[in-house]
Write a protein that holds these residues in place. Structure first.
Motif, short mmCIF file in Angstrom:
data_model
loop_
_atom_site.label_atom_id
_atom_site.label_comp_id
_atom_site.label_asym_id
_atom_site.label_seq_id
_atom_site.Cartn_x
_atom_site.Cartn_y
_atom_site.Cartn_z
N VAL A 74 -100.16 -41.24 55.62
CA VAL A 74 -99.42 -42.02 56.61
C VAL A 74 -98.00 -42.20 56.09
O VAL A 74 -97.79 -42.66 54.97
N THR A 126 -107.82 -42.88 59.04
CA THR A 126 -108.54 -43.35 60.21
C THR A 126 -109.27 -44.64 59.87
O THR A 126 -109.27 -45.09 58.71
N SER A 168 -94.51 -44.72 62.35
CA SER A 168 -95.89 -44.65 62.84
C SER A 168 -96.45 -46.01 63.24
O SER A 168 -97.30 -46.09 64.12
N ASP A 169 -95.97 -47.07 62.61
CA ASP A 169 -96.46 -48.40 62.95
C ASP A 169 -95.31 -49.41 63.10
O ASP A 169 -95.48 -50.60 62.84
N GLY A 170 -94.16 -48.93 63.54
CA GLY A 170 -92.99 -49.81 63.66
C GLY A 170 -92.56 -50.06 65.09
O GLY A 170 -91.48 -50.62 65.31
N HIS A 173 -93.46 -52.22 67.31
CA HIS A 173 -93.28 -53.63 67.70
C HIS A 173 -91.89 -54.13 67.30
O HIS A 173 -91.26 -54.88 68.04
N GLN A 182 -92.22 -40.14 63.03
CA GLN A 182 -93.67 -40.25 63.23
C GLN A 182 -94.07 -41.30 64.26
O GLN A 182 -95.25 -41.57 64.44
N MET A 183 -93.10 -41.88 64.97
CA MET A 183 -93.45 -42.82 66.02
C MET A 183 -94.16 -42.08 67.16
O MET A 183 -93.69 -41.03 67.59
N ASP A 195 -94.65 -44.51 72.49
CA ASP A 195 -93.81 -45.62 72.06
C ASP A 195 -92.33 -45.26 72.18
O ASP A 195 -91.51 -46.09 72.57
N ARG A 197 -94.93 -55.47 57.39
CA ARG A 197 -96.18 -55.08 58.03
C ARG A 197 -97.32 -55.89 57.41
O ARG A 197 -97.41 -56.01 56.19
N THR A 226 -100.67 -55.29 58.48
CA THR A 226 -101.91 -54.55 58.60
C THR A 226 -102.15 -53.70 57.37
O THR A 226 -101.23 -53.32 56.65
N ARG A 227 -103.40 -53.41 57.10
CA ARG A 227 -103.88 -52.54 56.02
C ARG A 227 -103.69 -53.13 54.64
O ARG A 227 -104.63 -53.18 53.87
#
Length: 404
Positions: A13, A71, A225-227, A229, A252-253, A257, A314, A316-317
């Motif tokens: 990731v 995943t 990838s997770d930005g 928001h 990677q977005m 999005d 972030r 998460t994770r």
């Protein structure tokens, strides 16, 4: 003679691991010839095809492995129709063949001591059987909570097993800001081999790009990838009077999005959406203010400047980003905003009160990239002059004082 370096990053990731190794490669290419009088080249082994878009010094090249994706159930093949165990075996064979062919003087693995599914084990066994090669495990400043970190060390066979595989651990941070050895994230068996380099901030490679017209404020979200928001709130925020707002979505977005961001900014000429930018360090340096996630590389690029920064970590994770952001806020290097409080209004207010000010960060050790060459030269020199004894005897001289 010449010096060969091999570096590994798993990259499931984002590109943080590969970007750290790339920055170190540029530093070693610049400093090792001066320190040793020998030419230097190398191979960067990475797990994401986007890594190879970044240029390397002369004499260096990329080896991109078939990719893993993260995943909910763990690692899975990104594209190939293979189970994870077969993917690890394929990747491991490729890494072992590569290091066997190039016969490196120094091998540096980023963060994951044995790779995904133990894929580095064969390569490490091969390298540890060669007296002329030294091995380094590179670690970012923050791992996770001590409890999570302890479980991860146990999952790879324990700290003692890792200590047997690596001659040194380089910790890419400033121990006065955050020390993962003191928090318990790095166990005692490994802490004895740890050396802090300082943050890999000053001297990061800065690819050329068209200069942005100033003044502007900037929002970056790493690989993206997770930005989404953060980028979404930024797209609706009001930049300060007379400023444009550049938003770098990241390569990677997800396309949906990016499409949403294009809709939000379509009728706002003061807001410019960039899919990616090769010259992010320069954009950060010239910005009036920057909003960012709290990933290691983004933070390192920010720390090398006096640009005021708002970190939205972030959650998460991992607990990595909140812990890094809090540590840097404690030394007045950044402002922070909890993701739960993120809104266009919060960003507008922060921009209005901060844009154009300067943040001094000279009390933080940001010179890791000027120090890794010395560390590498020392390891290589010891390897070449020491007896060809057992792997155990090799590690004894490597337990050196920590740099602070």
């Amino acid at each position: 003679m010449s010096i060969t370096i091999a570096m590994y990053s798993h990259d499931s990731v984002g590109l943080g691991h590969a970007r750290r190794n790339r920055a170190i490669a540029h530093a070693l290419a610049a400093d090792l010839p001066r320190l040793t009088g020998e030419p230097v080249g190398g191979l960067l082994i990475a797990g994401h095809p986007d890594a190879a878009r970044d240029a390397l010094p002369a004499g260096w090249d990329w080896l991109v492995l078939p990719g893993f994706a993260r995943t909910a159930d763990g690692y899975a093949a990104r594209r190939m129709n293979l189970p994870a165990a077969q993917m690890s075996a394929l990747r491991g064979s490729a890494v072992a063949a590569a290091v066997d062919a190039v016969s490196p003087d120094l091998f540096i693995a980023d963060r994951h001591p044995f790779g995904v599914g133990g894929e580095l084990t064969e390569a490490l066994d091969l390298l540890r059987g060669r007296p002329g090669c030294r091995t380094v495990l590179g670690m970012r400043d923050v791992l996770d909570t001590p409890e999570v970190a302890a479980r991860e060390w146990e999952s790879v066979g324990g700290a003692e097993r890792v200590a047997e595989a690596y001659d040194q651990m380089w910790i890419y941070g400033d121990a006065d800001v955050y020390d993962p050895r003191r928090t318990g994230e790095i166990p005692a068996a490994l802490a004895a081999k740890g050396r802090t380099t300082g943050y890999l901030a000053h001297g990061r490679p800065d690819d050329e790009g068209a200069p942005a017209a100033r003044p502007y404020v900037l929002t970056i979200v790493g690989g993206g990838s997770d930005g989404a928001h953060i980028a979404t709130a930024a797209a609706q925020a009001q930049p300060p009077r007379g400023h444009r707002h550049l938003i770098v979505a990241g390569p990677q977005m997800p396309p949906e999005d990016v499409g949403r961001l294009r809709e939000l900014t379509a009728d706002r000429p003061e807001v410019e959406l960039l899919r990616s930018a090769a010259h992010v360090p320069a954009l950060v340096r010239e910005a009036s203010a920057v909003v960012s996630m709290a990933g290691y590389n983004s933070v390192a690029e920010i720390m090398a400047t006096t640009t005021p920064a708002l970190l939205v970590p972030r959650h998460t994770r991992r607990a990595e980003q909140p812990r890094r952001a809090a540590a840097l806020a404690d030394v007045d290097a950044v402002d922070t905003l909890d993701a739960a409080q993120l809104s266009p209004e919060a960003l507008s207010d922060w921009f209005a009160h901060t844009a154009g000010r300067r943040t001094l960060r000279d009390r933080i050790d940001l010179d890791g990239l000027t120090r890794v060459g010395d560390f590498a030269a020392e390891l290589i020199s010891v390897a070449r002059t020491s007896d060809t004894g057992s792997a155990h005897s090799r590690t004894e001289s490597m337990e050196v004082p920590t740099h602070v």
